[in-house]
Design a protein around this motif. Sequence first.
Motif, PDB file in Angstrom:
ATOM      1  N   PRO A  29      39.608  50.748  55.269  1.00 11.86           N
ATOM      2  CA  PRO A  29      39.576  51.472  53.984  1.00 11.86           C
ATOM      3  C   PRO A  29      40.275  50.716  52.854  1.00 11.86           C
ATOM      4  N   ILE A  30      41.333  49.993  53.185  1.00 14.23           N
ATOM      5  CA  ILE A  30      42.014  49.223  52.136  1.00 14.23           C
ATOM      6  C   ILE A  30      41.115  48.102  51.642  1.00 14.23           C
ATOM      7  N   TRP A  31      40.481  47.403  52.560  1.00 19.68           N
ATOM      8  CA  TRP A  31      39.579  46.302  52.206  1.00 19.68           C
ATOM      9  C   TRP A  31      38.397  46.820  51.395  1.00 19.68           C
ATOM     10  N   MET A  32      37.858  47.979  51.772  1.00 18.05           N
ATOM     11  CA  MET A  32      36.765  48.579  50.999  1.00 18.05           C
ATOM     12  C   MET A  32      37.222  48.887  49.576  1.00 18.05           C
ATOM     13  N   TYR A  33      38.405  49.473  49.455  1.00 23.22           N
ATOM     14  CA  TYR A  33      38.942  49.804  48.142  1.00 23.22           C
ATOM     15  C   TYR A  33      39.081  48.540  47.287  1.00 23.22           C
ATOM     16  N   VAL A  34      39.627  47.497  47.875  1.00 23.64           N
ATOM     17  CA  VAL A  34      39.824  46.240  47.141  1.00 23.64           C
ATOM     18  C   VAL A  34      38.476  45.648  46.721  1.00 23.64           C
ATOM     19  N   SER A  35      37.487  45.703  47.587  1.00 30.48           N
ATOM     20  CA  SER A  35      36.162  45.174  47.244  1.00 30.48           C
ATOM     21  C   SER A  35      35.523  45.954  46.097  1.00 30.48           C
ATOM     22  N   VAL A  36      35.559  47.264  46.186  1.00 27.47           N
ATOM     23  CA  VAL A  36      34.943  48.108  45.144  1.00 27.47           C
ATOM     24  C   VAL A  36      35.694  47.979  43.821  1.00 27.47           C
ATOM     25  N   THR A  37      37.015  48.043  43.866  1.00 23.09           N
ATOM     26  CA  THR A  37      37.771  47.940  42.614  1.00 23.09           C
ATOM     27  C   THR A  37      37.693  46.543  42.016  1.00 23.09           C
ATOM     28  N   GLY A  38      37.444  45.534  42.853  1.00 23.13           N
ATOM     29  CA  GLY A  38      37.231  44.178  42.317  1.00 23.13           C
ATOM     30  C   GLY A  38      36.021  44.138  41.403  1.00 23.13           C
ATOM     31  N   VAL A  39      34.975  44.839  41.778  1.00 25.62           N
ATOM     32  CA  VAL A  39      33.782  44.927  40.931  1.00 25.62           C
ATOM     33  C   VAL A  39      34.100  45.707  39.656  1.00 25.62           C
ATOM     34  N   LEU A  40      34.846  46.808  39.799  1.00 25.69           N
ATOM     35  CA  LEU A  40      35.213  47.605  38.618  1.00 25.69           C
ATOM     36  C   LEU A  40      36.073  46.817  37.641  1.00 25.69           C
ATOM     37  N   VAL A  41      37.016  46.038  38.153  1.00 25.17           N
ATOM     38  CA  VAL A  41      37.859  45.203  37.281  1.00 25.17           C
ATOM     39  C   VAL A  41      36.986  44.240  36.498  1.00 25.17           C
ATOM     40  N   TYR A  42      36.030  43.619  37.176  1.00 25.49           N
ATOM     41  CA  TYR A  42      35.113  42.701  36.490  1.00 25.49           C
ATOM     42  C   TYR A  42      34.357  43.417  35.370  1.00 25.49           C
ATOM     43  N   VAL A  43      33.769  44.562  35.693  1.00 25.20           N
ATOM     44  CA  VAL A  43      32.969  45.293  34.696  1.00 25.20           C
ATOM     45  C   VAL A  43      33.831  45.678  33.499  1.00 25.20           C
ATOM     46  N   LEU A  44      35.011  46.197  33.764  1.00 25.93           N
ATOM     47  CA  LEU A  44      35.872  46.650  32.663  1.00 25.93           C
ATOM     48  C   LEU A  44      36.420  45.492  31.831  1.00 25.93           C
ATOM     49  N   LEU A  45      36.685  44.366  32.472  1.00 32.42           N
ATOM     50  CA  LEU A  45      37.283  43.239  31.755  1.00 32.42           C
ATOM     51  C   LEU A  45      36.251  42.337  31.090  1.00 32.42           C
ATOM     52  N   TYR A  46      35.157  42.062  31.787  1.00 34.76           N
ATOM     53  CA  TYR A  46      34.207  41.065  31.296  1.00 34.76           C
ATOM     54  C   TYR A  46      32.923  41.652  30.728  1.00 34.76           C
ATOM     55  N   GLN A  47      32.719  42.946  30.877  1.00 31.94           N
ATOM     56  CA  GLN A  47      31.541  43.611  30.327  1.00 31.94           C
ATOM     57  C   GLN A  47      32.012  44.743  29.405  1.00 31.94           C
ATOM     58  N   PRO A  48      32.676  44.423  28.298  1.00 31.22           N
ATOM     59  CA  PRO A  48      33.325  45.449  27.486  1.00 31.22           C
ATOM     60  C   PRO A  48      32.396  46.474  26.858  1.00 31.22           C
ATOM     61  N   THR A  49      31.130  46.175  26.746  1.00 32.01           N
ATOM     62  CA  THR A  49      30.223  47.158  26.134  1.00 32.01           C
ATOM     63  C   THR A  49      29.679  48.141  27.157  1.00 32.01           C
ATOM     64  N   TRP A  50      29.949  47.904  28.445  1.00 30.87           N
ATOM     65  CA  TRP A  50      29.415  48.779  29.476  1.00 30.87           C
ATOM     66  C   TRP A  50      29.987  50.178  29.384  1.00 30.87           C
ATOM     67  N   LEU A  51      31.290  50.289  29.176  1.00 29.99           N
ATOM     68  CA  LEU A  51      31.936  51.587  29.086  1.00 29.99           C
ATOM     69  C   LEU A  51      32.644  51.669  27.738  1.00 29.99           C
ATOM     70  N   LEU A  52      32.119  52.485  26.885  1.00 34.19           N
ATOM     71  CA  LEU A  52      32.679  52.556  25.516  1.00 34.19           C
ATOM     72  C   LEU A  52      33.906  53.391  25.423  1.00 34.19           C
TER      73      LEU A  52
END
Length: 142
Positions: A119-142
């Motif tokens: 479960p920890i590894w799953m959390y890290v994998s999923v949140t890694g994608v979220l960090v990318y989206v929030l940091l490098y795709q700034p128009t995705w979530l206004l």
Amino acid sequence: MITLHDLPAVNAALNALSGTLLLVGYALIRARRIQQHRKFMIAAFVASSLFLVCYVIYHAQVGSVRFTRHGFVRPLYFSILITHVTLAALVLPMAILTLTRGLKARYARHRAIARWTFPIWMYVSVTGVLVYVLLYQPTWLL
């Protein structure tokens, strides 16, 4: 050809791949398909290891990337980031130990740590994608 600026997207893809491989590996062990489970978990470990190499290369060259957005997304991002980084540091030795015990057929000890590693590894994998989206795709979530 992959450039330095492509690495954040590559990292997000590796995190997504790792998470997918983990889920398939989990389904396989629940179905008692041990050999297939082993292959998928090794593949997840390789994907996560490649992520770590790309992450280090990128940040060694670029340095820190500031989160410049404000509003409700700022505390959301930092909450995800703090838990992601903390648990990523924790899961690395756990994943190595889990993998080692599984490969050495020490299944009782393997299961004892795998129930926490997964479960920890799953959390890290999923949140890694979220960090990318929030940091490098700034128009995705206004």
